[in-house]
Design an enzyme around this catalytic site. Sequence first.
Site, PDB file in Angstrom:
ATOM      1  CB  ALA A 284      -6.875  51.281  62.294  1.00 46.28           C
ATOM      2  CG  ASP A 330      40.449  71.403  60.168  1.00 43.56           C
ATOM      3  OD1 ASP A 330      40.382  71.825  59.020  1.00 43.56           O
ATOM      4  OD2 ASP A 330      39.528  72.120  60.882  1.00 43.56           O
TER       5      ASP A 330
END
Length: 877
Positions: A284, A330
């Site tokens: 666990a 761009d």
Amino acid sequence: MDHFKQWHTISAEEAVQKLRTSPHNGLSLDEAIKRYAQYGANTLNETSSRPPWRMLLDQFAEFMILILIAAAIISGIVGDIEDTIAIIVIITLNAVIGFIQEYRAERSMAALKRMSETTVKVLRDGSIHTINASELVMGDIVLLEAGNLISADLRLTESKQLKIDESALTGESLSVEKQTNTIPKTDVPLGDKTCLAYKGTVVTYGRGRGIVIATGMHTELGRIASLLSDDDQSKSPMQKRLANFGKKLALAALAICILVFAIGIIKGEPLLLMFMTAVSLAVAAIPEALPAVVTISLAIGAHKMVKQHALIRRLPAVETLGSVTFICSDKTGTLTQNKMHVTSMYADQQHIKDVQHAPAQEPWPQLFQALTLNNDAYLDKLGKIHGEPTETALMQVAVEAGCNKNDLESKMPRLKELAFDSERKCMTTFHRTTDSIIAYTKGSPETLVAKCSRIRTSSGERAIDRAALLQVIETMANDGLRVLAFAYRKWLTIPDDGSNEELEKDLIFLGFAGLIDPPRSEAKQAVSLCKSAGITPVMITGDHPATARAIAHELGILENSDGIVMTGSELSRLDQQAFEAEVEHVRVYARVDPMQKIKIVKALQDKGEVVVMTGDGVNDAPALKAADIGIAMGKGGTDVAREAAHMVLLDDNFATIVHAVRYGRHLYDNIRKFVRYAVTTNSAEIWTIFLAPFLGLPIPLLPIHILWINLVTDGFPALALTTEPAEKNIMKRPPRPSNESLFSHGMWQHMIWVGLLMAALTLFCQAWAYNAGASHWQTMAFTVLTLSQLAHVMAIRSEKTSTFSLGIFSNRYLALAVCATFVMQMATIYVPAFNVIFKTQPLSLKELLICFALSSVIFIAVETEKWLVRKGWLYYS
């Protein structure tokens, strides 16, 4: 159809016959389907992904889980068989949850890979089709142009200044000039077979066509496929750091588990019980799944980003998005609509806005002729124009002026071309006339004006006034127009040799065309969002500085209309050190060569910035690779750019980059929340079991309790936490430093003190009930620890904002998971059948209220922590 080896020794015509195809029509669609069925997909053999059954089995392959199963079976043989069955059922449920998550991630990655596949243009049934590269078959006619990644081995049938980079196969860095003639020698090195093109190589210049002669593993690349590496397997920095952290935590947890076992034995606890408890605690508490959770989250997150038009090609990019500080984009098509249309033309000292009012005398007819012939756009049978946006805009205005390309080309066929490249910034085509050869050139106005020695006017050729023309360019550019220049030169015969520079000099100037490309409506808002998020947007364009300045100011990238614009020539004059002193203050670059993008990227990175760079051309690839996140265009980009990029914009839209950054931040936040929750709850379980003996208390939890808590609280609520909506201020905070620890901003302190507080509350409850003589003290401890973890998961949905401000039910999945877990926990207490399995007993109303009160302390404590953080009194302001 055998796999013939000596394709370079036979002519293109013989190759056509051998492969039973047509150079003009290609294969028929039916024949292509038959060949695909016969020879299979044009893909290289890859390591096959794990089948689902193997994924499920691997969930049980953890060493500690195998030990626990073995111990449970032994326990069942010598003692309680019901306990054994329950433990194995819980382990199986845990495995199923893990399998579902992993399977989803695997499917997401497979879908992304399919979407990332290269496409090719082929001739089938006389028409041009765009298909996936994997669908290519032998005999297909493939069309090639600069920027294409070649997807199969080809026998070239047409070559127009075609150059191919074959370094991936031969190691030769220079591009190879290709031709179509046969090479008679059979024993020729790969690089000398100039009439062939190979899979995996890149077209760097010119155009061409070829017949597919080999696909998949039969290609030259297929023969050396074992040398290829898969970049997608690379782990992100967060995965590596978490894996390292997980190992250290696992060792600490293992040491504590061994100590718990030893102390229990010393205190006289049953050997098998203590062994089962220690192993259950290890299963666990050891966080072996942390790196896997990150992988799953990134994979599923990347798949979801496709819906926002962002295709992730390399998984670590999702994590990096949250650290971006500069977006270098761009202009054309990303910040603007890429819907070009000509709004202004200039020739012979005249400006016109409407071509219907163009003068009938020269140079106007010849200017429109140049627009038509020096153009790769084409008219289909219905008269619709197809091609690149700039070319189609030029063709459209020429059509409106009365030019028909098909008619003109039949009278003045194209004999030769000098393809456009970013260094020359122009393109030239040669055409036959009745008595000579005429070459039309178009390109950057400053470049072309410099190449011209004369100017065409209504009264013939005159001396050129370059200063006056440059002033015209400036005026048009100030209106936000992209300006292209046109010129011509006459030749007696077609020039067979000579450099491009020689062939493109002594030109006669014709005129200018001014094109408008409107900014995207959403780009201005995206730029504003960038700035509020501490990200600097930068515009890079090949356009005139005045055009760039006008668009940048309109979008808000430049605050003032007279803001600084750095040109490519200015950039080239600065050495790296001088440029680095300027780079963080420059917002717009104009007339920039694609190769100069690398200089921009490196300068910003040297200043500690995390850089996004966009690009679509062949020469953009190095900059895309060098950037922290290279982004290629999905619509107009080349194959080479997409291969080099980390991410592809499916809609070529700047706003999509900003959405992706937002999602990257959101995903990183949710991974932090998951890790915070998982490590805190795991540590609480360890502290509870470890500290009990030192306080004179018996083991507070049985193995089945530990595994149940691990299933219901570490399972459903933890997974639901990863679906938490983005916080409202997510784009109003600065970018996360790329080297920042996952556990920064008080996270590691939180995990320690909250884990200890959970354990303290559980042990307090146990001690009170145990010393009061209550028979169900263990049930109470079990309940307090479970409900504390549910309280914790509700409180950590934000690191600062109160849960009440967020809204208790704003994350429906988490609310449902918490409710379902609460109901299941109550079932273990009040359903008789579960009492037997979980060794629990029903609690009285008073005892249950005590459990609620103690577990709610966690919620109150974490909310108090967040209040202190908001006030700036804790961790950070």
